[in-house]
Design an enzyme around this catalytic site. Structure first.
Site, mmCIF file in Angstrom:
data_model
loop_
_atom_site.group_PDB
_atom_site.id
_atom_site.type_symbol
_atom_site.label_atom_id
_atom_site.label_comp_id
_atom_site.label_asym_id
_atom_site.label_seq_id
_atom_site.Cartn_x
_atom_site.Cartn_y
_atom_site.Cartn_z
ATOM 1 N N GLY A 2 11.441 -2.544 5.751
ATOM 2 C CA GLY A 2 10.767 -3.841 5.840
ATOM 3 C C GLY A 2 10.322 -4.305 4.453
ATOM 4 N N HIS A 3 9.851 -3.350 3.641
ATOM 5 C CA HIS A 3 9.438 -3.701 2.275
ATOM 6 C C HIS A 3 10.637 -4.137 1.447
ATOM 7 C CE1 HIS A 3 5.918 -1.048 3.298
ATOM 8 N NE2 HIS A 3 5.292 -2.055 2.738
ATOM 9 N N MET A 34 0.852 -1.195 0.000
ATOM 10 C CA MET A 34 0.000 0.000 0.000
ATOM 11 C C MET A 34 0.886 1.243 0.000
ATOM 12 S SD MET A 34 -3.422 -0.924 2.095
ATOM 13 C CE MET A 34 -2.788 -0.625 3.714
ATOM 14 N N ASN A 57 4.036 3.897 0.915
ATOM 15 C CA ASN A 57 4.677 4.386 2.137
ATOM 16 C C ASN A 57 5.758 3.390 2.585
ATOM 17 O OD1 ASN A 57 4.030 5.170 5.522
ATOM 18 N ND2 ASN A 57 4.810 6.570 3.994
HETATM 19 O O1 PAF Z 1 -0.063 -5.664 3.853
HETATM 20 C C1 PAF Z 1 -0.483 -4.769 3.087
HETATM 21 O O2 PAF Z 1 0.183 -3.773 2.822
HETATM 22 C C2 PAF Z 1 -1.873 -4.915 2.477
HETATM 23 O O3 PAF Z 1 -2.761 -5.520 3.362
HETATM 24 C C3 PAF Z 1 -1.868 -5.639 1.115
HETATM 25 C C4 PAF Z 1 -1.393 -7.081 1.251
HETATM 26 C C5 PAF Z 1 -0.973 -4.893 0.141
HETATM 27 C C6 PAF Z 1 -3.293 -5.676 0.534
HETATM 28 O O4 PAF Z 1 -3.791 -4.386 0.322
#
Ligand code: PAF
Length: 289
Positions: A36-37, A30, A32
């Site tokens: 961690g990403h 989502m 931001n």
């Molecule tokens: O974990 C998230 O950021 C959200 O729940 C996801 C998996 C992108 C679904 O909108």
């Protein structure tokens, strides 16, 4: 790095990669983005030849309109981040692409039981929103592998269950939680915390480690352990939603036959403007202790 909103255009590229025999991994987000990403992207790169990420703030999974409107949108910074991470394609759909006839008219995906316990009990409709959007994104991207963070442990299990039940041809991979030096799990929600609250927030993982030690050393009396954990959070300035010992495989309440290494302790608590979640898998904790 290619960035696009159009489903057909993205599908054509993914189809072309697959024709060349390349494996495709997918990391839905989502936006931001934080470090961690980055670890999700790295794992996706290990698992496949090409990585697709998506950035979409899904209104269906927000149980409160104020939470949705406050959610930070940082598209350009996120794209810079993903480009630096070596992502191949970023899908940035808008609401019209995901829900062409509006959310009300859209088919929903409901994964029973798991959607209504723990965070599901505190955020009605949240997991229907997550399952629905992830199912749609899987059908749009058609990845071989998809990577989700273990910080959102309930979400990871929900998606595994959905993929299995709906026979979706995608392998779900969990990525270990990245933490700040203080132990605080990295999360977009940490941006809602003041500097002082960030230090305080490290108490969440401290409580989980203390609870894990007690669970390993003292055995089965989990309700007392859960109450002590919640009291520890309260003493640390949190308003706890829950502290719960569950079976890691299905999030059901453990029976005396379940071994400690088969369990996970999960918690959610409010601190200032943020609702924080975290968990500790006993098997992993034992291996690292
Ligand atoms: O974990 C998230 O950021 C959200 O729940 C996801 C998996 C992108 C679904 O909108």
């Amino acid at each position: 790095m290619q960035v696009m909103q159009d489903i057909d255009q993205m599908r054509a590229i993914v189809r072309d990669w697959k024709k060349q025999g390349l494996r495709v991994a997918f990391v839905p987000t989502m936006g931001n983005l934080h470090d961690g990403h980055l670890s999700l992207i790295r794992l996706a790169q290990e698992k496949a030849d090409k990585v697709v990420a998506s950035i979409y703030v899904n209104p269906l999974q927000f149980d409160r309109p104020d939470d949705l409107s406050a959610y930070p949108r940082t598209l350009q910074a996120d794209l810079d981040h993903l480009e630096a991470d070596g992502v191949d394609l970023v899908f940035t759909p808008d609401d019209k692409t995901i829900y062409p006839d509006g959310i009300e008219m859209s088919t929903k995906v409901d994964v029973p039981v798991i959607s209504t316990i723990l965070c599901g009990a505190h955020r009605p409709g949240h997991f229907v929103g997550v399952a629905t959007v992830v199912c749609k994104l899987f059908n749009m991207v058609a990845p071989d592998v998809a990577v989700f963070g273990e910080k959102d442990f309930q979400q990871l299990l929900l998606i595994r269950r959905m993929a299995q039940d709906l026979n979706l041809p995608v392998t779900i991979v969990g990525a270990p939680t990245r933490r700040e030096a203080s132990g605080l799990a990295m999360s977009s929600r940490n941006n809602y915390l003041t500097a002082a609250e960030k230090e305080q927030a490290a108490g969440l993982y401290r409580m989980l480690r203390d609870a894990a030690d007690k669970l390993i050393d003292a055995g089965h009396f989990y309700p007392a352990l859960e109450q002590e954990g919640a009291a520890q959070l309260e003493a640390g300035g949190f308003v706890p939603d829950y502290v719960s010992v569950r079976r890691a495989v299905d999030l059901q309440i453990p029976s005396p036959q379940d071994k400690p290494e088969e369990l996970v302790i999960l918690c959610a608590a409010i601190l200032g403007k943020a609702r924080l979640i975290d968990n500790i898998q006993i098997s992993r904790y034992l291996a690292e202790r």
